[in-house]
Enzyme design. Structure first.
Site, PDB file in Angstrom:
ATOM      1  N   CYS A   5      -2.513  -1.316   5.914  1.00 32.43           N
ATOM      2  CA  CYS A   5      -3.196  -2.431   5.243  1.00 32.43           C
ATOM      3  C   CYS A   5      -3.169  -3.735   6.039  1.00 32.43           C
ATOM      4  O   CYS A   5      -3.808  -4.708   5.644  1.00 32.43           O
ATOM      5  CB  CYS A   5      -2.627  -2.666   3.846  1.00 32.43           C
ATOM      6  SG  CYS A   5      -0.967  -3.387   3.820  1.00 32.43           S
TER       7      CYS A   5
ATOM      8  N   CYS B 127       0.801  -1.237   0.000  1.00 32.63           N
ATOM      9  CA  CYS B 127       0.000   0.000   0.000  1.00 32.63           C
ATOM     10  C   CYS B 127       0.830   1.280   0.000  1.00 32.63           C
ATOM     11  O   CYS B 127       0.260   2.372   0.058  1.00 32.63           O
ATOM     12  CB  CYS B 127      -0.955  -0.001   1.194  1.00 32.63           C
ATOM     13  SG  CYS B 127      -0.127   0.184   2.790  1.00 32.63           S
TER      14      CYS B 127
ATOM     15  N   CYS C 274       1.857  -3.688   8.753  1.00 29.23           N
ATOM     16  CA  CYS C 274       1.667  -2.344   8.209  1.00 29.23           C
ATOM     17  C   CYS C 274       0.419  -1.757   8.869  1.00 29.23           C
ATOM     18  O   CYS C 274      -0.640  -2.393   8.898  1.00 29.23           O
ATOM     19  CB  CYS C 274       1.483  -2.416   6.693  1.00 29.23           C
ATOM     20  SG  CYS C 274       1.007  -0.830   5.963  1.00 29.23           S
TER      21      CYS C 274
ATOM     22  N   CYS D  58      13.089  -6.887  12.589  1.00 26.03           N
ATOM     23  CA  CYS D  58      13.589  -7.824  11.582  1.00 26.03           C
ATOM     24  C   CYS D  58      12.517  -7.959  10.503  1.00 26.03           C
ATOM     25  O   CYS D  58      11.499  -8.634  10.700  1.00 26.03           O
ATOM     26  CB  CYS D  58      13.879  -9.161  12.267  1.00 26.03           C
ATOM     27  SG  CYS D  58      14.692 -10.351  11.205  1.00 26.03           S
TER      28      CYS D  58
END
Length: 160
Positions: free
Chosen positions: A126, A78, A123, A147
């Site tokens: 999204c 996104c 995220c 990571c």
């Protein structure tokens, strides 16, 4: 009368624990919503595996490991800004590592896929799986090691 009061109290407790917020799946909590069919069409198979199925790329396979130039790492699904190069460090693990995200860029969750609880990084826009965060990062900064999977991100250099 005491039994009726007790029954009403128990019923109200049950209903209060069943709010709409708790009924939402993890994916429904994010602004960008797409069907799995849409995600499959828009993402490469590697990106889909990591971002939508919480897969992990092979270590040392991402070209993002070697990026040192100034810029921003975005969500590959996104384009949400996640990390900046100044917070990137060489962890030796084989995955792009950062000591902190861009404020508001990521969402924290947990997963138990390996039989123990890990801190998952998604995220914030999204809900795509990006990686995990651990407490073995640089002590001189945050002590955190984000990571990340390179397949979950793209890189945009800073314009000069």
């Amino acid at each position: 009368m005491k039994n009726i009061f007790l029954l009403i109290a128990c019923a109200s407790l049950l209903f209060s624990c069943d709010s709409n917020a708790q009924k939402k799946s993890k994916e429904e909590q994010f602004p960008v919503q797409k069907t799995e069919k849409q995600w499959k069409k828009e993402l490469s198979s590697e990106q889909y595996n990591v971002l939508r199925q919480a897969g992990t790329e092979r270590p040392f396979s991402s070209p993002l490991n070697d990026i040192k130039e100034a810029g921003t790492f975005l969500c590959a699904a996104c384009e949400n800004p996640l990390y900046v190069t100044k917070n990137k460090f060489k962890s030796g693990t084989g995955w792009p590592s950062f000591d902190q995200p861009i404020e508001g860029g990521v969402f924290f969750s947990t997963d138990n896929k390996l039989g123990y609880t890990r801190n998952e990084v998604l995220c914030a826009n999204c809900g795509g799986h990006i990686g995990h965060v651990f407490d073995d990062g640089p002590k001189e900064t945050t002590g955190k090691r984000f990571c990340m999977n390179g397949d979950a991100m793209t890189f945009v250099p800073t314009k000069k």
